[in-house]
Design an enzyme around this catalytic site. Sequence first.
Site, PDB file in Angstrom:
ATOM      1  N   ASN A   1      52.801  62.831  26.239  1.00 39.03           N
ATOM      2  CA  ASN A   1      53.046  63.819  27.282  1.00 39.03           C
ATOM      3  C   ASN A   1      54.195  63.296  28.146  1.00 39.03           C
ATOM      4  OD1 ASN A   1      53.029  65.636  29.346  1.00 39.03           O
ATOM      5  ND2 ASN A   1      51.002  65.100  30.145  1.00 39.03           N
ATOM      6  N   TRP A   2      55.361  63.842  27.901  1.00 39.88           N
ATOM      7  CA  TRP A   2      56.542  63.366  28.638  1.00 39.88           C
ATOM      8  C   TRP A   2      56.523  63.823  30.096  1.00 39.88           C
ATOM      9  CZ3 TRP A   2      61.478  64.179  25.061  1.00 39.88           C
ATOM     10  CH2 TRP A   2      61.374  63.323  23.951  1.00 39.88           C
ATOM     11  N   LYS A   3      55.677  64.783  30.419  1.00 36.26           N
ATOM     12  CA  LYS A   3      55.653  65.357  31.776  1.00 36.26           C
ATOM     13  C   LYS A   3      57.079  65.815  32.147  1.00 36.26           C
ATOM     14  CE  LYS A   3      51.666  62.503  32.718  1.00 36.26           C
ATOM     15  NZ  LYS A   3      50.844  61.786  33.686  1.00 36.26           N
TER      16      LYS A   3
ATOM     17  N   GLY B   1      51.053  59.076  28.760  1.00 35.27           N
ATOM     18  CA  GLY B   1      52.105  59.491  29.681  1.00 35.27           C
ATOM     19  C   GLY B   1      53.206  58.453  29.727  1.00 35.27           C
ATOM     20  N   GLY B   2      53.144  57.584  30.722  1.00 37.67           N
ATOM     21  CA  GLY B   2      54.201  56.605  30.963  1.00 37.67           C
ATOM     22  C   GLY B   2      54.650  55.828  29.742  1.00 37.67           C
TER      23      GLY B   2
HETATM   24  P1  13P Z   1      49.768  57.788  32.026  1.00 44.22           P
HETATM   25  O1  13P Z   1      49.684  57.348  30.591  1.00 44.22           O
HETATM   26  O2  13P Z   1      51.140  57.632  32.615  1.00 44.22           O
HETATM   27  O3  13P Z   1      48.689  57.182  32.867  1.00 44.22           O
HETATM   28  O4  13P Z   1      49.519  59.360  32.038  1.00 44.22           O
HETATM   29  C1  13P Z   1      48.409  59.850  31.392  1.00 44.22           C
HETATM   30  C2  13P Z   1      48.507  61.319  31.335  1.00 44.22           C
HETATM   31  O5  13P Z   1      48.390  61.990  32.340  1.00 44.22           O
HETATM   32  C3  13P Z   1      48.774  61.927  30.037  1.00 44.22           C
HETATM   33  O6  13P Z   1      48.601  63.301  30.089  1.00 44.22           O
END
Ligand code: 13P
Length: 225
Positions: free
Chosen positions: A8-10, A211-212
């Site tokens: 999830n690149w957000k 995410g990160g």
């Molecule tokens: P992180 O891996 O940055 O904690 O984010 C998790 C997330 O929200 C994936 O959707």
Amino acid sequence: MEKLIVANWKMNPGTWQEAEELFGAVKKTGAVICPPFIYLKSLAPYENLGAQDCFYREKGPYTGEISVTMLKDLGCKYIIIGHSERRKYFNETDEDINKKVKTVIEAGLIPIVCVGETEEERENNKTEEILEKEIRDGLDGIDYSKIVIAYEPIWAIGTGNACDIEEAERMKEVIQKMTSKNIKIIYGGSANADNADGYLNQANFDGLLVGGASLKPDEFKRITE
Ligand code: 13P
């Protein structure tokens, strides 16, 4: 069973050039990649494309929104629904999420539905109550065999403070009891190359929502290995 690793690149990485480089570095992993909407068309026909959200109407006067039909047309297979950031910053409710999940399933795509508690809720022993509400209202009338649930404790997202493996496994079992023993459940929240094996092979999650660490090609590749 093959594990489902979802990036999830957000709202990252920033420019198209950076996105193209990141994609080039991770595409061989075969992981599900969920970039910002605007990059989807350029990354198609990558076979495991996902989106970070969608609207539940098919088309019409909904400024700024994207329909499942549009995402399907570009080749998306998965759509993340009800991420805690959408609930928090865009006031998404379990009722909205329920409509979205239904729309995604009707289109033949797979929703990845996020559930999880805040730190305060956990401290007040409300975790199971929160999960129960999110599942009861968000997944009302849903065929559990058609979805993936992402257990993402909110306090673990982007904090580096990942959930203990044993505790995550316990929550997975709680969710299974509330839904079905066979439902697919993935973990998200500071997942990285060092803890991935614990979630996948010790706690037996069906995958990870990353995410990160999905923005760091070397680390992400290690997660998918
Ligand atoms: P992180 O891996 O940055 O904690 O984010 C998790 C997330 O929200 C994936 O959707």
